[in-house]
Design an enzyme around this catalytic site. Structure first.
Site, PDB file in Angstrom:
ATOM      1  N   SER A 209      -2.310  -1.065  -3.529  1.00  0.00           N
ATOM      2  CA  SER A 209      -1.822  -0.162  -3.219  1.00  0.00           C
ATOM      3  C   SER A 209      -1.231   1.589  -3.816  1.00  0.00           C
ATOM      4  O   SER A 209      -1.997   2.121  -3.788  1.00  0.00           O
ATOM      5  CB  SER A 209       0.003  -0.532  -2.630  1.00  0.00           C
ATOM      6  N   ASP A 366      -1.412  -3.847   8.469  1.00  0.00           N
ATOM      7  CA  ASP A 366      -0.628  -3.319   7.050  1.00  0.00           C
ATOM      8  C   ASP A 366      -1.027  -1.736   7.772  1.00  0.00           C
ATOM      9  O   ASP A 366      -2.150  -1.539   8.443  1.00  0.00           O
ATOM     10  CB  ASP A 366      -1.684  -2.899   5.838  1.00  0.00           C
ATOM     11  N   HIS A 396      -0.152  -6.096   3.778  1.00  0.00           N
ATOM     12  CA  HIS A 396       0.188  -5.015   3.018  1.00  0.00           C
ATOM     13  C   HIS A 396       1.094  -5.997   1.680  1.00  0.00           C
ATOM     14  O   HIS A 396       1.700  -6.299   1.861  1.00  0.00           O
ATOM     15  CB  HIS A 396       0.629  -3.905   3.402  1.00  0.00           C
TER      16      HIS A 396
END
Length: 426
Positions: A209, A366, A396
């Protein structure tokens, strides 16, 4: 006897009235809870009800933290990070297999995981890992990241360096990348690698991320730093966030309200990271900050043109959102939006050509899916070998949800496949 029956009759009458009043209240409470928890999800997402419950919990905590800020008791992200890490922080706990140490590299806190298995004269592989959390949340000392790095050290017999970079709101861009870069550069010194018995030709940088963003940026910065002779063998990016110029890629449009990272939340994370005005959110969500009349973007538009960078299977029926007239205020006040250190996707091709082999992991559900896929295409076009690992049932953050009670089958699958790839290629 009559008195006995009368007393009990009144007792049950009173309690029946209470019960009659309670049932509607319970029904309303149940309905409100169901309304708060339930979110329509695609049937391909992994364990949808578990994801709904996780998301509802996270949203509930976020709402409370926003209230904390509204009451003037502190920044909501600081409160949120406190709650997230309160039950997750672990002291460095060594085992018979892995030695765990908290130390600092050039003033940056790191947690080092060293496998105890040693072969005379054999140097170990190493991964520098950078955790996610929107540049504002998480920690290298959290249970989930401790578990991941401990497992990597054990399964690969590799030295793991997990970077504890500073977070929003204490610092903003570029301090997070400065921390990650300083720790990485320090570790790449020959004498430090020798201290940890690391093979200088078998080192990777990785992150998930926002940590994937920092890992990509660090990798780009390293190839431009002539003071460093040691080069990375690999970069491994897990559902990375790589740009903030198009909030209407197909994955942003498709997953606008998909847990656990919503489109609006990602825009807010960017503004917090770049220390921007929160009122810019709405302009960014409709791509008003990248309207076609803004000449500053002319030279980089092709680097964001997903109609050319994405396969048709990901474009589907989605259309680009291009504003004809926009306001230059956002770009003017936040020039970092055009800085590759913040947005590695827009780096010059000449830089991409120098990068090491890449592993990029993306999840279908995501908003950041297309960031990773576009970067993979740009790297391939620059002549870099790329492994794109896509999960149709993934969402995600899935990889760090691998421990009870928030463990997901897809999280364990992603983690194992990611480690296996590193093991075979590093």
């Amino acid at each position: 006897m009559c008195r006995f029956f009368c007393e009990h009759f009144h007792f049950f009458a009173r309690h029946s009235a209470v019960m009659r009043a309670t049932v509607p209240v319970m029904a309303i409470a149940a309905a409100l809870t169901a309304y708060y928890v339930y979110i329509p999800l695609p049937n391909t997402v992994s364990e949808p009800w578990k994801l709904m419950l996780l998301d509802a919990t996270f949203r509930g905590v976020q709402d409370m933290c926003h209230l904390v800020q509204q009451l003037g008791l502190g920044h909501h992200l600081k409160a949120l990070n406190f709650v997230i890490t309160m039950f997750e922080m672990l002291a460095p706990q060594s085992s018979d297999i892995v030695e765990v140490t908290d130390t600092s590299f050039d003033g940056v806190q790191v947690r080092v995981f060293e496998p105890k298995k040693k072969v005379d004269g054999e140097l170990k592989r190493s991964i520098i890992y950078i955790h996610g959390g929107g540049w504002a949340l998480g920690s290298a000392r959290m249970r989930s990241y401790d578990h991941l790095c401990r497992k990597m050290a054990k399964d690969m017999n590799a030295v793991l360096v997990s970077v504890e970079y500073r977070l929003v709101p204490e610092v903003h861009f570029p301090e997070q990348i400065n921390d990650a870069y300083s720790a990485t550069k320090y570790f790449l010194q020959p004498e430090i690698l020798s201290q940890y018995s690391v093979d200088p030709s078998r080192i990777a940088v990785s992150g998930d991320s926002a940590g994937g963003n920092l890992a990509a940026a660090v990798t780009q910065q390293l190839v431009m730093d002539r003071s460093i002779n040691i080069r990375l063998k690999l970069q491994a990016l897990i559902y990375p966030v790589l740009q903030a110029l198009d909030f209407n890629t197909p994955s942003y449009q498709q997953n606008t309200a998909t847990p656990i990272l919503y489109k609006q939340v990602m825009a807010r994370f960017w503004l917090e990271y770049l220390n921007g005005d929160p009122s810019f959110v709405q302009a960014m969500l409709i791509n008003n900050h990248t309207a076609s009349n803004l000449s500053q973007l002319t030279s980089i538009r092709d680097r964001l043109n997903w109609t050319n960078l994405l396969p048709q299977s990901f474009i589907k029926n989605y259309k680009p959102v291009i504003q004809i007239m926009g306001s230059p205020q956002v770009i003017k006040e936040l020039p970092a939006l055009l800085d590759p250190r913040a947005a590695p996707l827009i780096a010059d091709k000449e830089i991409l050509q120098l990068l090491p082999r890449a592993y990029i992991l993306t999840c279908e559900h995501d908003v950041l899916r297309d960031d990773g896929i576009m970067y993979a295409k740009r790297l391939e076009d620059a002549g870099i070998e790329v492994t794109l690992d896509h999960y149709e049932d993934g969402f995600h953050g899935a990889m760090i949800f691998a421990l009870p009670p928030t463990n997901f089958d897809v999280g364990n699958k992603i983690m194992n496949n990611y480690i296996n790839w590193l093991d075979k290629n590093l």
